[in-house]
Design a protein around this motif. Sequence first.
Motif, short mmCIF file in Angstrom:
data_model
loop_
_atom_site.label_atom_id
_atom_site.label_comp_id
_atom_site.label_asym_id
_atom_site.label_seq_id
_atom_site.Cartn_x
_atom_site.Cartn_y
_atom_site.Cartn_z
N ASP A 149 5.30 0.42 -1.31
CA ASP A 149 5.41 0.20 0.13
C ASP A 149 5.08 -1.26 0.38
OD1 ASP A 149 5.66 0.51 2.86
OD2 ASP A 149 3.73 1.53 3.15
N ASN B 181 0.83 -1.19 0.00
CA ASN B 181 0.00 0.00 0.00
C ASN B 181 0.87 1.25 0.00
OD1 ASN B 181 -2.30 1.60 0.11
ND2 ASN B 181 -2.23 1.73 2.33
N PRO B 182 1.09 1.87 -1.12
CA PRO B 182 0.34 1.69 -2.35
C PRO B 182 0.98 0.74 -3.37
CG PRO B 182 1.70 3.66 -2.51
CD PRO B 182 1.96 3.05 -1.17
MG MG Z 1 1.95 2.75 2.87
#
Ligand code: MG
Length: 381
Positions: free
Chosen positions: A205, A191-192
Amino acid sequence: MNIHEYQAKELLRAEGVPIPPGEIASTPEQAEAIAKKLGGMVVVKAQVHAGGRGKAGGVKLAKSPEEARELASRILGMKIKGLTVHTVLVTAAAEIASEAYVGIILDRATKKPVFMVSAAGGIDIEEVAATTPEKILKLPIDTRYGLLAYQASELGFFLFDDLKKVRAASKIMMALYQAFMKNGASLAEINPLVVTLAGDVIALDAKISIDDNELDRHPELEALRDETAEEPSEVDARNSHLTFIKLDGDVGCIVNGAGLAMATMDLVKYYGGEPANFLDIGGSSNPEKVVNALRIITAEPHVKAILFNIFGGITRTDDVANGIVTATKANPLKIPIVIRLTGTNEEIAMQILTENGFTASSDMDEAVKKAVALAKGGQAA
Ligand code: MG
Ligand code: ADP
Protein backbone atom coordinates in the motif's frame (compact mmCIF):
# COMPACT_ATOMS: atom_id res chain seq x y z
CA MET A 1 -3.15 17.47 -2.74
CA ASN A 2 -3.96 13.84 -2.12
CA ILE A 3 -3.33 11.23 -4.78
CA HIS A 4 -4.51 7.65 -5.13
CA GLU A 5 -2.68 4.53 -4.02
CA TYR A 6 -1.95 3.49 -7.61
CA GLN A 7 -0.45 6.92 -8.36
CA ALA A 8 1.64 6.91 -5.19
CA LYS A 9 2.87 3.45 -6.15
CA GLU A 10 3.99 4.80 -9.55
CA LEU A 11 6.04 7.51 -7.84
CA LEU A 12 7.60 4.91 -5.52
CA ARG A 13 8.27 2.46 -8.35
CA ALA A 14 10.13 5.20 -10.17
CA GLU A 15 12.57 5.26 -7.23
CA GLY A 16 12.91 1.49 -7.19
CA VAL A 17 10.52 0.37 -4.45
CA PRO A 18 9.44 -3.24 -5.15
CA ILE A 19 5.67 -3.31 -5.66
CA PRO A 20 3.51 -6.08 -7.15
CA PRO A 21 2.27 -5.29 -10.68
CA GLY A 22 -1.23 -3.94 -11.15
CA GLU A 23 -3.53 -1.76 -13.23
CA ILE A 24 -6.62 0.29 -12.62
CA ALA A 25 -10.14 -0.48 -13.79
CA SER A 26 -13.35 1.52 -13.83
CA THR A 27 -15.60 -1.36 -14.89
CA PRO A 28 -15.94 -4.97 -13.66
CA GLU A 29 -15.01 -6.21 -17.16
CA GLN A 30 -11.76 -4.27 -17.14
CA ALA A 31 -11.00 -5.71 -13.70
CA GLU A 32 -11.55 -9.22 -15.04
CA ALA A 33 -9.28 -8.60 -18.04
CA ILE A 34 -6.49 -7.26 -15.81
CA ALA A 35 -6.82 -10.23 -13.45
CA LYS A 36 -6.58 -12.59 -16.41
CA LYS A 37 -3.48 -10.82 -17.65
CA LEU A 38 -1.81 -10.86 -14.22
CA GLY A 39 -2.67 -14.53 -13.66
CA GLY A 40 -2.97 -16.12 -10.21
CA MET A 41 -4.64 -14.54 -7.24
CA VAL A 42 -5.27 -10.81 -7.30
CA VAL A 43 -6.45 -8.16 -4.88
CA VAL A 44 -9.14 -5.68 -5.92
CA LYS A 45 -8.64 -2.37 -4.14
CA ALA A 46 -10.90 0.69 -3.95
CA GLN A 47 -9.11 3.88 -4.99
CA VAL A 48 -10.35 6.70 -2.78
CA HIS A 49 -8.53 9.38 -0.83
CA ALA A 50 -9.03 7.62 2.49
CA GLY A 51 -7.31 5.05 4.63
CA GLY A 52 -8.98 2.10 6.32
CA ARG A 53 -10.27 0.76 3.00
CA GLY A 54 -9.55 -2.80 4.10
CA LYS A 55 -11.80 -2.50 7.15
CA ALA A 56 -14.51 -0.86 5.07
CA GLY A 57 -14.61 -3.81 2.66
CA GLY A 58 -12.78 -1.99 -0.12
CA VAL A 59 -9.85 -4.44 -0.38
CA LYS A 60 -10.71 -8.00 -1.43
CA LEU A 61 -8.83 -11.08 -2.55
CA ALA A 62 -9.98 -12.79 -5.75
CA LYS A 63 -9.03 -16.36 -6.70
CA SER A 64 -10.09 -16.06 -10.32
CA PRO A 65 -10.69 -13.39 -12.99
CA GLU A 66 -14.45 -14.02 -12.65
CA GLU A 67 -14.27 -13.39 -8.92
CA ALA A 68 -12.24 -10.22 -9.60
CA ARG A 69 -15.04 -9.02 -11.85
CA GLU A 70 -17.65 -9.79 -9.22
CA LEU A 71 -15.69 -8.06 -6.45
CA ALA A 72 -15.04 -5.05 -8.68
CA SER A 73 -18.76 -4.71 -9.39
CA ARG A 74 -19.37 -4.67 -5.64
CA ILE A 75 -16.55 -2.25 -4.79
CA LEU A 76 -17.12 0.20 -7.67
CA GLY A 77 -19.78 2.67 -6.58
CA MET A 78 -19.30 1.80 -2.92
CA LYS A 79 -18.86 4.64 -0.43
CA ILE A 80 -15.88 4.70 1.91
CA LYS A 81 -15.83 7.48 4.51
CA GLY A 82 -18.30 9.40 2.33
CA LEU A 83 -16.19 9.02 -0.82
CA THR A 84 -17.53 7.18 -3.85
CA VAL A 85 -15.27 4.58 -5.46
CA HIS A 86 -14.86 5.31 -9.19
CA THR A 87 -11.82 3.11 -9.84
CA VAL A 88 -10.23 -0.02 -8.44
CA LEU A 89 -6.65 -1.19 -8.55
CA VAL A 90 -6.31 -4.82 -9.56
CA THR A 91 -2.95 -6.04 -8.34
CA ALA A 92 -1.14 -9.32 -7.83
CA ALA A 93 -1.78 -10.82 -4.40
CA ALA A 94 1.20 -11.31 -2.12
CA GLU A 95 1.65 -14.10 0.42
CA ILE A 96 2.19 -12.17 3.62
CA ALA A 97 4.41 -13.34 6.46
CA SER A 98 4.48 -10.02 8.37
CA GLU A 99 3.41 -6.40 7.95
CA ALA A 100 5.43 -3.33 8.93
CA TYR A 101 4.81 0.41 8.77
CA VAL A 102 7.16 2.92 7.14
CA GLY A 103 6.33 6.58 6.77
CA ILE A 104 7.76 10.09 6.46
CA ILE A 105 5.87 13.15 7.62
CA LEU A 106 6.93 16.75 7.59
CA ASP A 107 7.25 17.85 11.19
CA ARG A 108 6.42 21.54 11.38
CA ALA A 109 7.89 21.94 14.88
CA THR A 110 11.39 20.77 13.92
CA LYS A 111 10.96 21.75 10.25
CA LYS A 112 12.30 18.37 9.24
CA PRO A 113 11.00 15.28 7.51
CA VAL A 114 10.66 12.62 10.18
CA PHE A 115 10.82 8.91 9.47
CA MET A 116 8.47 6.74 11.48
CA VAL A 117 8.84 3.00 11.28
CA SER A 118 7.27 0.14 13.17
CA ALA A 119 7.25 -3.61 12.91
CA ALA A 120 3.61 -3.43 14.05
CA GLY A 121 2.24 -2.28 10.71
CA GLY A 122 -0.81 -3.10 8.67
CA ILE A 123 -3.44 -2.14 11.21
CA ASP A 124 -4.07 1.31 12.66
CA ILE A 125 -0.69 2.83 13.20
CA GLU A 126 -2.48 5.57 15.19
CA GLU A 127 -3.50 2.89 17.69
CA VAL A 128 0.11 1.68 18.00
CA ALA A 129 1.30 5.28 18.44
CA ALA A 130 -1.26 5.89 21.18
CA THR A 131 -0.93 2.66 23.17
CA THR A 132 2.60 1.36 22.50
CA PRO A 133 4.69 4.29 21.26
CA GLU A 134 7.91 2.35 22.01
CA LYS A 135 7.08 0.20 19.00
CA ILE A 136 7.67 3.18 16.71
CA LEU A 137 11.07 4.58 15.87
CA LYS A 138 11.09 8.26 14.94
CA LEU A 139 14.08 9.62 13.09
CA PRO A 140 14.27 13.29 11.99
CA ILE A 141 16.27 13.92 8.83
CA ASP A 142 18.55 16.86 8.16
CA THR A 143 17.65 17.76 4.58
CA ARG A 144 21.10 19.24 3.98
CA TYR A 145 22.52 15.70 4.04
CA GLY A 146 19.44 13.65 3.29
CA LEU A 147 18.95 10.14 4.62
CA LEU A 148 22.44 8.81 5.31
CA ALA A 149 23.31 5.16 4.78
CA TYR A 150 23.82 4.46 8.49
CA GLN A 151 20.42 5.98 9.27
CA ALA A 152 18.75 3.83 6.62
CA SER A 153 20.41 0.79 8.26
CA GLU A 154 19.23 1.91 11.70
CA LEU A 155 15.67 2.05 10.39
CA GLY A 156 16.06 -1.36 8.75
CA PHE A 157 17.44 -2.94 11.93
CA PHE A 158 14.53 -1.56 13.94
CA LEU A 159 12.20 -3.59 11.74
CA PHE A 160 14.14 -6.79 11.06
CA ASP A 161 16.93 -8.98 12.44
CA ASP A 162 17.76 -10.84 9.27
CA LEU A 163 20.50 -9.00 7.35
CA LYS A 164 19.01 -9.62 3.93
CA LYS A 165 15.70 -8.06 4.99
CA VAL A 166 17.48 -5.19 6.73
CA ARG A 167 19.32 -4.38 3.48
CA ALA A 168 16.14 -4.61 1.43
CA ALA A 169 14.28 -2.37 3.91
CA SER A 170 17.14 0.17 3.99
CA LYS A 171 17.03 0.43 0.20
CA ILE A 172 13.30 1.02 0.37
CA MET A 173 13.81 3.77 3.01
CA MET A 174 16.24 5.51 0.65
CA ALA A 175 13.77 5.26 -2.22
CA LEU A 176 10.89 6.49 -0.07
CA TYR A 177 12.95 9.49 1.02
CA GLN A 178 13.79 10.28 -2.62
CA ALA A 179 10.13 10.08 -3.59
CA PHE A 180 9.18 12.30 -0.64
CA MET A 181 11.72 15.01 -1.50
CA LYS A 182 11.45 14.91 -5.30
CA ASN A 183 7.69 15.26 -5.30
CA GLY A 184 7.36 17.94 -2.65
CA ALA A 185 5.41 15.62 -0.37
CA SER A 186 4.16 16.44 3.10
CA LEU A 187 3.55 12.75 3.77
CA ALA A 188 4.69 9.50 2.20
CA GLU A 189 3.91 6.15 3.71
CA ILE A 190 3.97 2.47 3.00
CA ASN A 191 1.56 0.52 5.16
CA PRO A 192 1.95 -2.37 4.97
CA LEU A 193 5.55 -2.96 3.99
CA VAL A 194 5.42 -6.73 4.03
CA VAL A 195 7.77 -9.64 4.21
CA THR A 196 6.48 -12.35 1.90
CA LEU A 197 6.60 -16.07 2.60
CA ALA A 198 9.54 -16.17 0.17
CA GLY A 199 11.36 -13.60 2.34
CA ASP A 200 11.07 -10.61 0.00
CA VAL A 201 10.35 -7.14 1.35
CA ILE A 202 7.72 -5.35 -0.76
CA ALA A 203 5.22 -2.49 -0.53
CA LEU A 204 1.52 -3.40 -0.71
CA ASP A 205 0.00 0.00 0.00
CA ALA A 206 1.22 3.55 -0.59
CA LYS A 207 0.02 6.97 0.36
CA ILE A 208 1.57 10.27 -0.71
CA SER A 209 0.24 13.77 -0.03
CA ILE A 210 1.72 16.54 -2.12
CA ASP A 211 2.18 19.92 -0.46
CA ASP A 212 -0.09 22.28 -2.45
CA ASN A 213 2.57 24.98 -2.27
CA GLU A 214 5.01 22.69 -4.09
CA LEU A 215 2.79 22.30 -7.15
CA ASP A 216 4.30 25.39 -8.79
CA ARG A 217 7.65 23.62 -8.70
CA HIS A 218 6.19 20.32 -9.88
CA PRO A 219 3.59 21.21 -12.52
CA GLU A 220 3.70 17.62 -13.83
CA LEU A 221 2.12 16.42 -10.59
CA GLU A 222 -1.00 18.47 -11.28
CA ALA A 223 -1.90 15.71 -13.77
CA LEU A 224 -2.33 13.33 -10.82
CA ARG A 225 -5.16 15.40 -9.43
CA ASP A 226 -8.50 13.57 -9.44
CA GLU A 227 -11.23 16.17 -9.04
CA THR A 228 -13.91 13.49 -8.78
CA ALA A 229 -12.25 12.36 -5.55
CA GLU A 230 -12.12 15.80 -4.00
CA GLU A 231 -14.60 17.90 -2.05
CA PRO A 232 -16.71 19.66 -4.77
CA SER A 233 -16.64 22.98 -2.91
CA GLU A 234 -12.85 22.84 -2.69
CA VAL A 235 -12.56 22.11 -6.42
CA ASP A 236 -14.83 25.06 -7.23
CA ALA A 237 -12.82 27.30 -4.89
CA ARG A 238 -9.49 26.30 -6.40
CA ASN A 239 -10.76 26.92 -9.92
CA SER A 240 -11.93 30.35 -8.72
CA HIS A 241 -8.47 31.06 -7.26
CA LEU A 242 -9.71 31.17 -3.70
CA THR A 243 -7.99 29.54 -0.76
CA PHE A 244 -10.74 27.47 0.80
CA ILE A 245 -10.90 24.64 3.27
CA LYS A 246 -14.20 23.09 4.23
CA LEU A 247 -14.84 22.59 7.94
CA ASP A 248 -17.75 21.17 9.94
CA GLY A 249 -19.30 24.26 11.56
CA ASP A 250 -22.16 26.53 10.50
CA VAL A 251 -20.68 30.04 10.30
CA GLY A 252 -19.54 30.62 6.72
CA CYS A 253 -16.52 32.94 6.80
CA ILE A 254 -15.41 35.15 3.92
CA VAL A 255 -12.22 36.97 4.81
CA ASN A 256 -9.29 38.64 3.07
CA GLY A 257 -5.86 37.45 4.12
CA ALA A 258 -4.90 34.13 5.66
CA GLY A 259 -3.93 35.71 8.99
CA LEU A 260 -7.24 37.53 9.37
CA ALA A 261 -9.06 34.37 8.27
CA MET A 262 -7.36 32.43 11.08
CA ALA A 263 -8.09 35.21 13.59
CA THR A 264 -11.72 35.25 12.46
CA MET A 265 -12.07 31.50 12.96
CA ASP A 266 -10.49 31.84 16.41
CA LEU A 267 -12.96 34.57 17.33
CA VAL A 268 -15.93 32.55 16.03
CA LYS A 269 -14.83 29.72 18.33
CA TYR A 270 -14.17 32.16 21.20
CA TYR A 271 -17.77 33.33 21.03
CA GLY A 272 -19.08 29.78 21.04
CA GLY A 273 -19.56 29.22 17.30
CA GLU A 274 -18.06 26.84 14.79
CA PRO A 275 -16.61 28.04 11.46
CA ALA A 276 -17.94 26.26 8.38
CA ASN A 277 -14.79 26.96 6.43
CA PHE A 278 -11.54 28.78 6.03
CA LEU A 279 -11.75 31.15 3.10
CA ASP A 280 -9.24 33.73 1.99
CA ILE A 281 -10.41 35.84 -0.96
CA GLY A 282 -6.86 37.09 -1.32
CA GLY A 283 -5.14 40.41 -1.37
CA SER A 284 -6.13 42.06 -4.61
CA SER A 285 -9.74 43.13 -4.71
CA ASN A 286 -12.04 41.92 -7.38
CA PRO A 287 -15.85 41.84 -7.04
CA GLU A 288 -15.92 38.55 -8.95
CA LYS A 289 -13.97 36.80 -6.18
CA VAL A 290 -16.66 37.85 -3.73
CA VAL A 291 -19.36 36.52 -6.05
CA ASN A 292 -17.54 33.17 -6.32
CA ALA A 293 -16.94 33.02 -2.58
CA LEU A 294 -20.63 33.58 -1.84
CA ARG A 295 -21.65 30.95 -4.37
CA ILE A 296 -19.35 28.35 -2.81
CA ILE A 297 -20.38 29.11 0.75
CA THR A 298 -24.12 29.26 0.14
CA ALA A 299 -23.98 25.93 -1.70
CA GLU A 300 -23.22 24.26 1.65
CA PRO A 301 -26.51 23.34 3.31
CA HIS A 302 -25.05 23.34 6.81
CA VAL A 303 -24.03 27.00 6.66
CA LYS A 304 -26.53 28.97 8.78
CA ALA A 305 -25.01 32.46 8.67
CA ILE A 306 -22.40 34.26 6.60
CA LEU A 307 -19.73 36.43 8.13
CA PHE A 308 -17.73 38.85 5.99
CA ASN A 309 -14.62 40.17 7.63
CA ILE A 310 -12.65 42.49 5.39
CA PHE A 311 -9.66 44.58 6.33
CA GLY A 312 -9.14 46.91 3.42
CA GLY A 313 -5.54 47.50 2.45
CA ILE A 314 -4.82 46.51 -1.11
CA THR A 315 -8.30 45.03 -0.99
CA ARG A 316 -10.72 47.87 -1.62
CA THR A 317 -13.75 47.50 0.59
CA ASP A 318 -15.97 49.16 -2.07
CA ASP A 319 -15.05 46.34 -4.46
CA VAL A 320 -16.11 43.84 -1.82
CA ALA A 321 -19.35 45.75 -1.25
CA ASN A 322 -20.07 45.72 -4.99
CA GLY A 323 -19.37 42.00 -5.06
CA ILE A 324 -21.85 41.40 -2.24
CA VAL A 325 -24.53 43.45 -3.99
CA THR A 326 -23.98 41.77 -7.38
CA ALA A 327 -23.93 38.25 -5.93
CA THR A 328 -27.02 38.68 -3.78
CA LYS A 329 -29.00 40.33 -6.61
CA ALA A 330 -28.28 37.35 -8.85
CA ASN A 331 -28.90 34.83 -6.07
CA PRO A 332 -30.89 36.23 -3.16
CA LEU A 333 -29.59 34.95 0.17
CA LYS A 334 -31.66 32.53 2.19
CA ILE A 335 -29.51 32.89 5.29
CA PRO A 336 -28.47 35.95 7.32
CA ILE A 337 -25.30 37.83 6.46
CA VAL A 338 -23.13 39.91 8.79
CA ILE A 339 -20.66 42.31 7.25
CA ARG A 340 -17.66 43.84 8.92
CA LEU A 341 -15.39 45.99 6.87
CA THR A 342 -12.83 48.62 7.59
CA GLY A 343 -9.98 50.30 5.72
CA THR A 344 -9.57 51.43 2.12
CA ASN A 345 -12.70 53.17 0.78
CA GLU A 346 -14.69 52.21 3.86
CA GLU A 347 -17.10 55.16 3.55
CA ILE A 348 -17.91 54.35 -0.07
CA ALA A 349 -18.41 50.68 0.81
CA MET A 350 -20.77 51.53 3.69
CA GLN A 351 -22.75 53.75 1.38
CA ILE A 352 -23.07 51.08 -1.33
CA LEU A 353 -24.21 48.54 1.24
CA THR A 354 -26.69 50.84 2.99
CA GLU A 355 -28.22 51.89 -0.34
CA ASN A 356 -28.77 48.22 -1.12
CA GLY A 357 -30.38 47.36 2.18
CA PHE A 358 -27.41 45.84 4.02
CA THR A 359 -26.04 46.86 7.36
CA ALA A 360 -22.35 46.76 8.06
CA SER A 361 -20.09 47.64 10.90
CA SER A 362 -16.38 48.14 11.37
CA ASP A 363 -16.21 46.28 14.69
CA MET A 364 -14.87 42.74 14.39
CA ASP A 365 -15.98 41.49 17.83
CA GLU A 366 -19.48 42.78 17.35
CA ALA A 367 -19.78 41.23 13.89
CA VAL A 368 -18.50 37.82 14.98
CA LYS A 369 -20.83 37.71 18.03
CA LYS A 370 -23.74 38.59 15.79
CA ALA A 371 -22.89 35.93 13.20
CA VAL A 372 -22.50 33.25 15.87
CA ALA A 373 -25.88 34.15 17.38
CA LEU A 374 -27.59 34.14 13.98
CA ALA A 375 -26.09 30.76 13.09
CA LYS A 376 -27.59 29.38 16.30
CA GLY A 377 -30.95 30.67 15.15
CA GLY A 378 -31.05 33.30 17.89
CA GLN A 379 -31.47 37.05 17.71
CA ALA A 380 -28.42 39.03 16.80
CA ALA A 381 -26.91 40.51 19.95
MG1 MG B 1 -2.77 0.49 4.26
P1 ADP C 1 -5.99 0.31 3.71
O1 ADP C 1 -4.75 0.75 4.41
O2 ADP C 1 -6.72 1.44 3.10
O3 ADP C 1 -6.87 -0.54 4.56
P2 ADP C 1 -4.29 -1.57 2.27
O4 ADP C 1 -3.82 -1.40 0.88
O5 ADP C 1 -3.28 -1.35 3.33
O6 ADP C 1 -5.55 -0.62 2.46
O7 ADP C 1 -4.92 -3.01 2.39
C1 ADP C 1 -5.38 -3.53 3.63
C2 ADP C 1 -4.77 -4.89 3.87
O8 ADP C 1 -5.05 -5.74 2.78
C3 ADP C 1 -3.26 -4.86 3.99
O9 ADP C 1 -2.84 -4.59 5.31
C4 ADP C 1 -2.88 -6.27 3.54
O10 ADP C 1 -2.99 -7.16 4.63
C5 ADP C 1 -3.96 -6.61 2.53
N1 ADP C 1 -3.45 -6.40 1.16
C6 ADP C 1 -3.40 -5.23 0.47
N2 ADP C 1 -2.85 -5.41 -0.75
C7 ADP C 1 -2.52 -6.70 -0.85
C8 ADP C 1 -1.89 -7.52 -1.85
N3 ADP C 1 -1.48 -7.02 -3.02
N4 ADP C 1 -1.72 -8.84 -1.57
C9 ADP C 1 -2.12 -9.36 -0.39
N5 ADP C 1 -2.71 -8.66 0.57
C10 ADP C 1 -2.90 -7.35 0.37
